[in-house]
Write an enzyme that holds these catalytic residues in place. Structure first.
Site, PDB file in Angstrom:
ATOM      1  N   TYR A 142       0.847  -1.207   0.000  1.00  0.00           N
ATOM      2  CA  TYR A 142       0.000   0.000   0.000  1.00  0.00           C
ATOM      3  C   TYR A 142       0.875   1.247   0.000  1.00  0.00           C
ATOM      4  CZ  TYR A 142      -3.718   3.184   1.706  1.00  0.00           C
ATOM      5  OH  TYR A 142      -4.625   4.219   1.871  1.00  0.00           O
ATOM      6  N   THR A 171      -0.101   7.211  18.636  1.00  0.00           N
ATOM      7  CA  THR A 171      -1.085   8.272  18.374  1.00  0.00           C
ATOM      8  C   THR A 171      -1.543   8.256  16.916  1.00  0.00           C
ATOM      9  OG1 THR A 171       0.488   9.969  17.668  1.00  0.00           O
ATOM     10  CG2 THR A 171       0.052   9.789  20.049  1.00  0.00           C
TER      11      THR A 171
HETATM   12  N1  NAD Z   1     -10.251   6.273   5.093  1.00  0.00           N
HETATM   13  C1  NAD Z   1      -9.037   6.702   5.414  1.00  0.00           C
HETATM   14  O1  NAD Z   1      -8.750   6.913   6.612  1.00  0.00           O
HETATM   15  C2  NAD Z   1      -8.009   6.990   4.351  1.00  0.00           C
HETATM   16  C3  NAD Z   1      -6.759   7.496   4.762  1.00  0.00           C
HETATM   17  C4  NAD Z   1      -5.802   7.737   3.785  1.00  0.00           C
HETATM   18  C5  NAD Z   1      -6.078   7.526   2.442  1.00  0.00           C
HETATM   19  N2  NAD Z   1      -7.291   7.050   2.084  1.00  0.00           N
HETATM   20  C6  NAD Z   1      -7.541   6.808   0.650  1.00  0.00           C
HETATM   21  O2  NAD Z   1      -8.829   7.280   0.294  1.00  0.00           O
HETATM   22  C7  NAD Z   1      -9.424   6.403  -0.659  1.00  0.00           C
HETATM   23  C8  NAD Z   1     -10.789   5.942  -0.164  1.00  0.00           C
HETATM   24  O3  NAD Z   1     -10.646   5.264   1.081  1.00  0.00           O
HETATM   25  P1  NAD Z   1     -11.908   4.631   1.841  1.00  0.00           P
HETATM   26  O4  NAD Z   1     -11.618   4.682   3.277  1.00  0.00           O
HETATM   27  O5  NAD Z   1     -13.149   5.218   1.318  1.00  0.00           O
HETATM   28  O6  NAD Z   1     -11.772   3.110   1.380  1.00  0.00           O
HETATM   29  P2  NAD Z   1     -12.895   2.088   0.927  1.00  0.00           P
HETATM   30  O7  NAD Z   1     -12.255   0.750   0.887  1.00  0.00           O
HETATM   31  O8  NAD Z   1     -14.120   2.250   1.727  1.00  0.00           O
HETATM   32  O9  NAD Z   1     -13.214   2.587  -0.561  1.00  0.00           O
HETATM   33  C9  NAD Z   1     -12.400   2.276  -1.661  1.00  0.00           C
HETATM   34  C10 NAD Z   1     -13.310   2.035  -2.861  1.00  0.00           C
HETATM   35  O10 NAD Z   1     -12.500   1.708  -4.002  1.00  0.00           O
HETATM   36  C11 NAD Z   1     -13.059   0.574  -4.659  1.00  0.00           C
HETATM   37  N3  NAD Z   1     -11.966  -0.094  -5.370  1.00  0.00           N
HETATM   38  C12 NAD Z   1     -10.876  -0.703  -4.833  1.00  0.00           C
HETATM   39  N4  NAD Z   1     -10.096  -1.201  -5.807  1.00  0.00           N
HETATM   40  C13 NAD Z   1     -10.701  -0.878  -6.979  1.00  0.00           C
HETATM   41  C14 NAD Z   1     -10.382  -1.131  -8.339  1.00  0.00           C
HETATM   42  N5  NAD Z   1      -9.281  -1.811  -8.696  1.00  0.00           N
HETATM   43  N6  NAD Z   1     -11.220  -0.671  -9.294  1.00  0.00           N
HETATM   44  C15 NAD Z   1     -12.348   0.002  -8.949  1.00  0.00           C
HETATM   45  N7  NAD Z   1     -12.705   0.249  -7.683  1.00  0.00           N
HETATM   46  C16 NAD Z   1     -11.886  -0.183  -6.708  1.00  0.00           C
HETATM   47  C17 NAD Z   1     -13.677  -0.241  -3.536  1.00  0.00           C
HETATM   48  O11 NAD Z   1     -14.662  -1.153  -3.980  1.00  0.00           O
HETATM   49  C18 NAD Z   1     -14.266   0.859  -2.653  1.00  0.00           C
HETATM   50  O12 NAD Z   1     -15.550   1.209  -3.071  1.00  0.00           O
HETATM   51  C19 NAD Z   1      -8.438   5.273  -0.897  1.00  0.00           C
HETATM   52  O13 NAD Z   1      -7.678   5.559  -2.051  1.00  0.00           O
HETATM   53  C20 NAD Z   1      -7.537   5.316   0.318  1.00  0.00           C
HETATM   54  O14 NAD Z   1      -6.254   4.829   0.034  1.00  0.00           O
HETATM   55  C21 NAD Z   1      -8.269   6.750   3.004  1.00  0.00           C
END
Ligand code: NAD
Length: 317
Positions: A149, A214
Protein backbone atom coordinates in the site's frame (compact mmCIF):
# COMPACT_ATOMS: atom_id res chain seq x y z
CA UNK A 1 -20.10 25.63 -4.17
CA UNK A 2 -21.18 27.20 -7.51
CA UNK A 3 -18.02 25.76 -9.06
CA UNK A 4 -19.50 22.24 -9.22
CA UNK A 5 -22.81 23.22 -10.78
CA UNK A 6 -23.32 21.19 -14.03
CA UNK A 7 -19.73 19.91 -13.97
CA UNK A 8 -19.27 16.26 -14.94
CA UNK A 9 -17.32 14.51 -12.22
CA UNK A 10 -16.03 10.93 -12.29
CA UNK A 11 -15.46 9.36 -8.87
CA UNK A 12 -13.42 6.15 -9.04
CA UNK A 13 -13.96 4.27 -5.78
CA UNK A 14 -17.20 6.22 -5.30
CA UNK A 15 -18.96 3.29 -3.63
CA UNK A 16 -16.49 3.25 -0.72
CA UNK A 17 -16.60 4.97 2.65
CA UNK A 18 -15.13 8.39 1.69
CA UNK A 19 -16.40 8.00 -1.88
CA UNK A 20 -20.08 7.89 -0.90
CA UNK A 21 -19.75 11.02 1.25
CA UNK A 22 -17.92 12.79 -1.59
CA UNK A 23 -20.52 11.73 -4.17
CA UNK A 24 -23.33 13.02 -1.96
CA UNK A 25 -21.57 16.37 -1.51
CA UNK A 26 -21.09 16.66 -5.30
CA UNK A 27 -24.76 15.82 -5.92
CA UNK A 28 -25.77 18.44 -3.35
CA UNK A 29 -23.63 20.95 -5.26
CA UNK A 30 -25.51 20.10 -8.51
CA UNK A 31 -22.70 18.23 -10.27
CA UNK A 32 -23.35 15.26 -12.59
CA UNK A 33 -21.56 12.32 -11.05
CA UNK A 34 -20.37 9.08 -12.65
CA UNK A 35 -19.19 6.44 -10.17
CA UNK A 36 -16.73 3.72 -11.19
CA UNK A 37 -16.18 0.92 -8.71
CA UNK A 38 -15.40 -2.79 -8.68
CA UNK A 39 -17.28 -3.11 -5.36
CA UNK A 40 -14.39 -5.03 -3.77
CA UNK A 41 -14.80 -3.08 -0.52
CA UNK A 42 -17.51 -0.66 -1.66
CA UNK A 43 -21.22 -1.26 -1.32
CA UNK A 44 -24.51 -0.29 -2.92
CA UNK A 45 -24.77 3.47 -3.37
CA UNK A 46 -26.86 5.03 -0.62
CA UNK A 47 -26.67 8.58 -1.97
CA UNK A 48 -29.62 10.78 -2.90
CA UNK A 49 -29.41 12.47 -6.33
CA UNK A 50 -31.58 15.56 -6.85
CA UNK A 51 -32.92 14.11 -10.11
CA UNK A 52 -32.55 10.68 -11.77
CA UNK A 53 -30.11 11.78 -14.48
CA UNK A 54 -27.66 13.32 -12.04
CA UNK A 55 -25.96 10.03 -11.13
CA UNK A 56 -24.66 7.11 -13.20
CA UNK A 57 -22.52 4.18 -12.16
CA UNK A 58 -20.31 1.61 -13.81
CA UNK A 59 -19.08 -1.61 -12.25
CA UNK A 60 -15.51 -1.69 -13.40
CA UNK A 61 -12.02 -2.52 -12.14
CA UNK A 62 -9.73 0.43 -12.90
CA UNK A 63 -6.84 -1.99 -13.50
CA UNK A 64 -8.50 -2.58 -16.87
CA UNK A 65 -8.93 0.17 -19.46
CA UNK A 66 -12.54 1.24 -20.00
CA UNK A 67 -14.70 3.74 -21.77
CA UNK A 68 -15.46 6.37 -19.17
CA UNK A 69 -17.55 9.50 -19.81
CA UNK A 70 -15.82 12.80 -20.49
CA UNK A 71 -15.08 14.48 -17.16
CA UNK A 72 -14.23 17.96 -15.99
CA UNK A 73 -12.83 16.55 -12.75
CA UNK A 74 -11.86 13.00 -11.77
CA UNK A 75 -11.43 11.94 -8.16
CA UNK A 76 -9.41 8.73 -7.93
CA UNK A 77 -10.28 7.12 -4.61
CA UNK A 78 -10.23 3.54 -5.90
CA UNK A 79 -7.93 1.52 -3.65
CA UNK A 80 -8.31 -0.77 -0.69
CA UNK A 81 -7.65 1.43 2.35
CA UNK A 82 -7.60 -0.71 5.47
CA UNK A 83 -4.55 -2.89 6.24
CA UNK A 84 -6.81 -5.94 6.37
CA UNK A 85 -7.96 -5.36 2.81
CA UNK A 86 -4.76 -4.14 1.17
CA UNK A 87 -2.71 -6.95 2.71
CA UNK A 88 -5.21 -9.66 1.75
CA UNK A 89 -4.22 -9.31 -1.94
CA UNK A 90 -1.03 -7.22 -2.19
CA UNK A 91 -0.64 -7.78 -5.95
CA UNK A 92 -4.14 -6.43 -6.58
CA UNK A 93 -3.25 -3.45 -4.35
CA UNK A 94 -0.22 -2.77 -6.56
CA UNK A 95 -2.25 -3.16 -9.75
CA UNK A 96 -4.94 -0.79 -8.51
CA UNK A 97 -2.57 1.94 -7.42
CA UNK A 98 -0.26 1.65 -10.44
CA UNK A 99 -2.21 0.37 -13.46
CA UNK A 100 -5.44 1.88 -12.17
CA UNK A 101 -3.85 5.28 -11.58
CA UNK A 102 -2.26 5.09 -15.06
CA UNK A 103 -5.71 4.58 -16.56
CA UNK A 104 -7.09 7.53 -14.60
CA UNK A 105 -4.13 9.59 -15.83
CA UNK A 106 -4.79 8.59 -19.46
CA UNK A 107 -8.41 9.61 -19.02
CA UNK A 108 -7.70 13.00 -17.49
CA UNK A 109 -5.18 13.77 -20.23
CA UNK A 110 -7.75 12.83 -22.90
CA UNK A 111 -10.38 15.02 -21.22
CA UNK A 112 -7.97 17.87 -20.46
CA UNK A 113 -9.58 17.92 -17.05
CA UNK A 114 -8.39 17.85 -13.45
CA UNK A 115 -7.44 14.75 -11.47
CA UNK A 116 -7.56 14.68 -7.68
CA UNK A 117 -5.64 11.64 -6.46
CA UNK A 118 -6.34 10.12 -3.03
CA UNK A 119 -2.90 9.44 -1.60
CA UNK A 120 -2.26 8.72 2.04
CA UNK A 121 -0.34 9.67 5.16
CA UNK A 122 1.13 6.15 4.86
CA UNK A 123 3.62 7.61 2.36
CA UNK A 124 5.36 8.99 5.49
CA UNK A 125 5.68 5.43 6.89
CA UNK A 126 6.87 5.48 10.50
CA UNK A 127 7.71 9.20 10.41
CA UNK A 128 10.99 10.62 11.66
CA UNK A 129 9.64 14.13 12.29
CA UNK A 130 6.43 15.53 13.79
CA UNK A 131 4.10 16.86 12.61
CA UNK A 132 4.50 15.55 9.06
CA UNK A 133 5.03 18.16 6.35
CA UNK A 134 4.53 17.62 2.61
CA UNK A 135 8.27 18.12 2.16
CA UNK A 136 9.08 15.07 4.34
CA UNK A 137 10.30 12.09 2.29
CA UNK A 138 8.95 9.43 4.58
CA UNK A 139 10.38 6.39 6.32
CA UNK A 140 8.86 3.31 4.72
CA UNK A 141 10.03 -0.29 5.01
CA UNK A 142 9.95 -1.26 1.30
CA UNK A 143 9.62 -5.00 1.97
CA UNK A 144 7.30 -4.99 4.99
CA UNK A 145 3.70 -6.23 4.93
CA UNK A 146 2.33 -2.67 4.63
CA UNK A 147 4.61 -1.80 1.70
CA UNK A 148 2.18 -2.96 -1.01
CA UNK A 149 0.00 0.00 0.00
CA UNK A 150 2.58 2.55 1.14
CA UNK A 151 4.96 2.02 -1.77
CA UNK A 152 2.28 1.72 -4.46
CA UNK A 153 0.70 4.99 -3.25
CA UNK A 154 4.17 6.57 -3.31
CA UNK A 155 4.75 5.24 -6.84
CA UNK A 156 1.38 6.63 -7.95
CA UNK A 157 2.44 10.06 -6.63
CA UNK A 158 5.70 9.83 -8.61
CA UNK A 159 3.86 8.83 -11.78
CA UNK A 160 1.39 11.69 -11.49
CA UNK A 161 3.95 14.36 -10.65
CA UNK A 162 6.00 13.18 -13.67
CA UNK A 163 2.87 13.71 -15.78
CA UNK A 164 2.55 17.25 -14.41
CA UNK A 165 6.18 17.94 -15.35
CA UNK A 166 6.26 16.29 -18.76
CA UNK A 167 2.68 16.55 -20.04
CA UNK A 168 1.35 19.57 -18.19
CA UNK A 169 -1.41 17.44 -16.62
CA UNK A 170 -3.61 19.17 -14.02
CA UNK A 171 -3.15 16.85 -11.08
CA UNK A 172 -3.61 17.52 -7.37
CA UNK A 173 -2.60 15.01 -4.71
CA UNK A 174 -4.38 14.69 -1.36
CA UNK A 175 -2.36 12.95 1.34
CA UNK A 176 -5.31 11.86 3.44
CA UNK A 177 -4.73 11.08 7.12
CA UNK A 178 -7.01 8.72 9.10
CA UNK A 179 -10.61 9.56 8.34
CA UNK A 180 -13.64 8.30 10.24
CA UNK A 181 -17.40 8.77 10.24
CA UNK A 182 -20.74 7.13 9.56
CA UNK A 183 -20.77 4.40 6.95
CA UNK A 184 -17.43 2.76 7.80
CA UNK A 185 -17.51 -1.02 7.63
CA UNK A 186 -17.29 -2.81 10.99
CA UNK A 187 -15.33 -5.66 9.44
CA UNK A 188 -12.68 -3.58 7.69
CA UNK A 189 -10.26 -3.79 10.60
CA UNK A 190 -9.76 -0.05 11.25
CA UNK A 191 -9.58 1.12 14.86
CA UNK A 192 -12.66 3.31 15.19
CA UNK A 193 -15.27 0.99 13.60
CA UNK A 194 -13.67 -1.94 15.43
CA UNK A 195 -13.90 -0.21 18.79
CA UNK A 196 -17.43 1.02 18.14
CA UNK A 197 -18.63 -2.43 17.11
CA UNK A 198 -17.04 -4.07 20.16
CA UNK A 199 -18.35 -1.45 22.59
CA UNK A 200 -21.88 -1.49 21.13
CA UNK A 201 -22.03 -5.23 21.80
CA UNK A 202 -20.65 -4.83 25.34
CA UNK A 203 -17.48 -6.73 24.38
CA UNK A 204 -13.94 -5.82 25.46
CA UNK A 205 -12.19 -3.38 23.13
CA UNK A 206 -8.96 -4.83 21.73
CA UNK A 207 -5.97 -2.54 21.21
CA UNK A 208 -2.84 -3.47 19.23
CA UNK A 209 0.17 -2.69 21.44
CA UNK A 210 0.00 -0.65 24.64
CA UNK A 211 -2.23 2.07 23.16
CA UNK A 212 0.35 4.87 23.47
CA UNK A 213 0.65 5.16 19.67
CA UNK A 214 -1.08 8.27 18.37
CA UNK A 215 -3.27 9.01 15.39
CA UNK A 216 -4.97 12.16 14.14
CA UNK A 217 -8.51 11.38 13.12
CA UNK A 218 -10.35 13.65 10.72
CA UNK A 219 -14.12 13.54 10.38
CA UNK A 220 -15.23 12.50 6.90
CA UNK A 221 -17.22 15.74 6.43
CA UNK A 222 -13.96 17.70 6.84
CA UNK A 223 -12.00 15.36 4.54
CA UNK A 224 -14.67 15.73 1.84
CA UNK A 225 -14.72 19.54 2.21
CA UNK A 226 -10.95 19.58 1.66
CA UNK A 227 -11.14 17.25 -1.38
CA UNK A 228 -13.76 19.51 -2.97
CA UNK A 229 -11.60 22.57 -2.34
CA UNK A 230 -8.57 20.79 -3.80
CA UNK A 231 -10.55 19.97 -6.95
CA UNK A 232 -11.70 23.55 -7.48
CA UNK A 233 -9.04 26.06 -6.39
CA UNK A 234 -7.25 27.70 -9.30
CA UNK A 235 -3.62 27.39 -8.29
CA UNK A 236 -3.32 23.82 -7.00
CA UNK A 237 -1.99 22.15 -10.17
CA UNK A 238 0.89 19.83 -9.25
CA UNK A 239 0.39 20.42 -5.52
CA UNK A 240 0.57 17.74 -2.83
CA UNK A 241 -1.48 18.61 0.25
CA UNK A 242 -1.92 16.98 3.67
CA UNK A 243 -5.58 16.57 4.59
CA UNK A 244 -6.15 15.63 8.20
CA UNK A 245 -6.97 16.86 11.64
CA UNK A 246 -3.86 17.88 13.59
CA UNK A 247 -5.28 17.00 17.02
CA UNK A 248 -3.37 13.93 18.06
CA UNK A 249 -4.95 11.32 20.33
CA UNK A 250 -3.60 8.06 21.69
CA UNK A 251 -5.35 4.85 20.69
CA UNK A 252 -5.98 4.19 24.40
CA UNK A 253 -7.77 7.56 24.77
CA UNK A 254 -10.00 6.67 21.81
CA UNK A 255 -10.88 3.27 23.28
CA UNK A 256 -11.76 4.88 26.64
CA UNK A 257 -13.90 7.54 24.95
CA UNK A 258 -15.78 4.97 22.87
CA UNK A 259 -16.38 2.78 25.96
CA UNK A 260 -17.69 5.82 27.88
CA UNK A 261 -20.08 6.78 25.05
CA UNK A 262 -21.55 3.29 24.89
CA UNK A 263 -21.54 2.79 28.64
CA UNK A 264 -19.42 -0.30 28.00
CA UNK A 265 -17.96 -1.58 31.25
CA UNK A 266 -15.82 -4.30 29.65
CA UNK A 267 -12.08 -4.11 30.15
CA UNK A 268 -9.67 -3.12 27.39
CA UNK A 269 -7.54 -5.97 26.03
CA UNK A 270 -4.04 -5.47 24.62
CA UNK A 271 -2.80 -7.61 21.69
CA UNK A 272 0.60 -7.65 19.91
CA UNK A 273 1.34 -4.66 17.69
CA UNK A 274 1.34 -5.32 13.90
CA UNK A 275 4.71 -5.08 12.10
CA UNK A 276 5.64 -1.54 10.94
CA UNK A 277 2.66 0.06 12.70
CA UNK A 278 3.65 3.76 12.97
CA UNK A 279 4.11 5.16 16.50
CA UNK A 280 2.96 8.71 15.76
CA UNK A 281 0.89 10.30 13.04
CA UNK A 282 0.02 13.99 12.90
CA UNK A 283 -0.35 16.24 9.85
CA UNK A 284 1.05 19.71 9.45
CA UNK A 285 -1.88 21.34 7.63
CA UNK A 286 -0.45 24.82 7.13
CA UNK A 287 -0.33 24.24 3.36
CA UNK A 288 -4.01 23.17 3.25
CA UNK A 289 -4.97 26.23 5.29
CA UNK A 290 -3.08 28.53 2.92
CA UNK A 291 -3.87 26.89 -0.44
CA UNK A 292 -7.41 25.66 0.19
CA UNK A 293 -8.56 28.10 2.87
CA UNK A 294 -9.60 24.94 4.74
CA UNK A 295 -9.37 23.86 8.31
CA UNK A 296 -11.17 20.93 9.96
CA UNK A 297 -14.33 21.96 11.80
CA UNK A 298 -15.28 18.83 13.73
CA UNK A 299 -13.68 18.03 17.06
CA UNK A 300 -12.98 14.39 17.77
CA UNK A 301 -15.52 14.31 20.58
CA UNK A 302 -18.30 15.75 18.38
CA UNK A 303 -17.25 13.61 15.43
CA UNK A 304 -17.35 10.39 17.35
CA UNK A 305 -20.96 11.17 18.32
CA UNK A 306 -21.92 11.08 14.61
CA UNK A 307 -21.03 7.40 14.72
CA UNK A 308 -23.90 6.64 17.03
CA UNK A 309 -27.61 6.43 16.57
CA UNK A 310 -28.93 6.17 20.14
CA UNK A 311 -27.02 3.17 21.49
CA UNK A 312 -26.01 1.69 18.13
CA UNK A 313 -23.07 2.42 15.88
CA UNK A 314 -23.97 3.91 12.47
CA UNK A 315 -21.57 1.53 10.76
CA UNK A 316 -22.03 -0.97 7.98
CA UNK A 317 -22.13 -4.64 8.96
N1 NAD B 1 -10.25 6.27 5.09
C1 NAD B 1 -9.04 6.70 5.41
O1 NAD B 1 -8.75 6.91 6.61
C2 NAD B 1 -8.01 6.99 4.35
C3 NAD B 1 -6.76 7.50 4.76
C4 NAD B 1 -5.80 7.74 3.79
C5 NAD B 1 -6.08 7.53 2.44
N2 NAD B 1 -7.29 7.05 2.08
C6 NAD B 1 -7.54 6.81 0.65
O2 NAD B 1 -8.83 7.28 0.29
C7 NAD B 1 -9.42 6.40 -0.66
C8 NAD B 1 -10.79 5.94 -0.16
O3 NAD B 1 -10.65 5.26 1.08
P1 NAD B 1 -11.91 4.63 1.84
O4 NAD B 1 -11.62 4.68 3.28
O5 NAD B 1 -13.15 5.22 1.32
O6 NAD B 1 -11.77 3.11 1.38
P2 NAD B 1 -12.89 2.09 0.93
O7 NAD B 1 -12.26 0.75 0.89
O8 NAD B 1 -14.12 2.25 1.73
O9 NAD B 1 -13.21 2.59 -0.56
C9 NAD B 1 -12.40 2.28 -1.66
C10 NAD B 1 -13.31 2.03 -2.86
O10 NAD B 1 -12.50 1.71 -4.00
C11 NAD B 1 -13.06 0.57 -4.66
N3 NAD B 1 -11.97 -0.09 -5.37
C12 NAD B 1 -10.88 -0.70 -4.83
N4 NAD B 1 -10.10 -1.20 -5.81
C13 NAD B 1 -10.70 -0.88 -6.98
C14 NAD B 1 -10.38 -1.13 -8.34
N5 NAD B 1 -9.28 -1.81 -8.70
N6 NAD B 1 -11.22 -0.67 -9.29
C15 NAD B 1 -12.35 0.00 -8.95
N7 NAD B 1 -12.70 0.25 -7.68
C16 NAD B 1 -11.89 -0.18 -6.71
C17 NAD B 1 -13.68 -0.24 -3.54
O11 NAD B 1 -14.66 -1.15 -3.98
C18 NAD B 1 -14.27 0.86 -2.65
O12 NAD B 1 -15.55 1.21 -3.07
C19 NAD B 1 -8.44 5.27 -0.90
O13 NAD B 1 -7.68 5.56 -2.05
C20 NAD B 1 -7.54 5.32 0.32
O14 NAD B 1 -6.25 4.83 0.03
C21 NAD B 1 -8.27 6.75 3.00
Amino acid sequence: MMFWQNKTVVVAGGAGFIGQHLVQALLNANAHVHVIDNYSTGHTLEVQPRHPHQLTQQQHDICDPATVPHADVIFNLASPASPLHYQSDPIQTWKTNLLGTMHMLDHVLACEGTLVQASTSEVYGDPLSHPQKETDWGNVNPIGPRACYDESKRAAETLLIDAVRTKGADIRIARIFNTYGPGMGVSDGRAIPNFAAQASEGKPITIHGDGTQTRSFCHVSDTVAALLRLGMVADAKGEVVNIGNPSEVTILEIAELVNALFGNKSEILFTPRPIDDPQRRCPDISKARRLLGWTPQTTFKDGILTLYQSDRASLRV
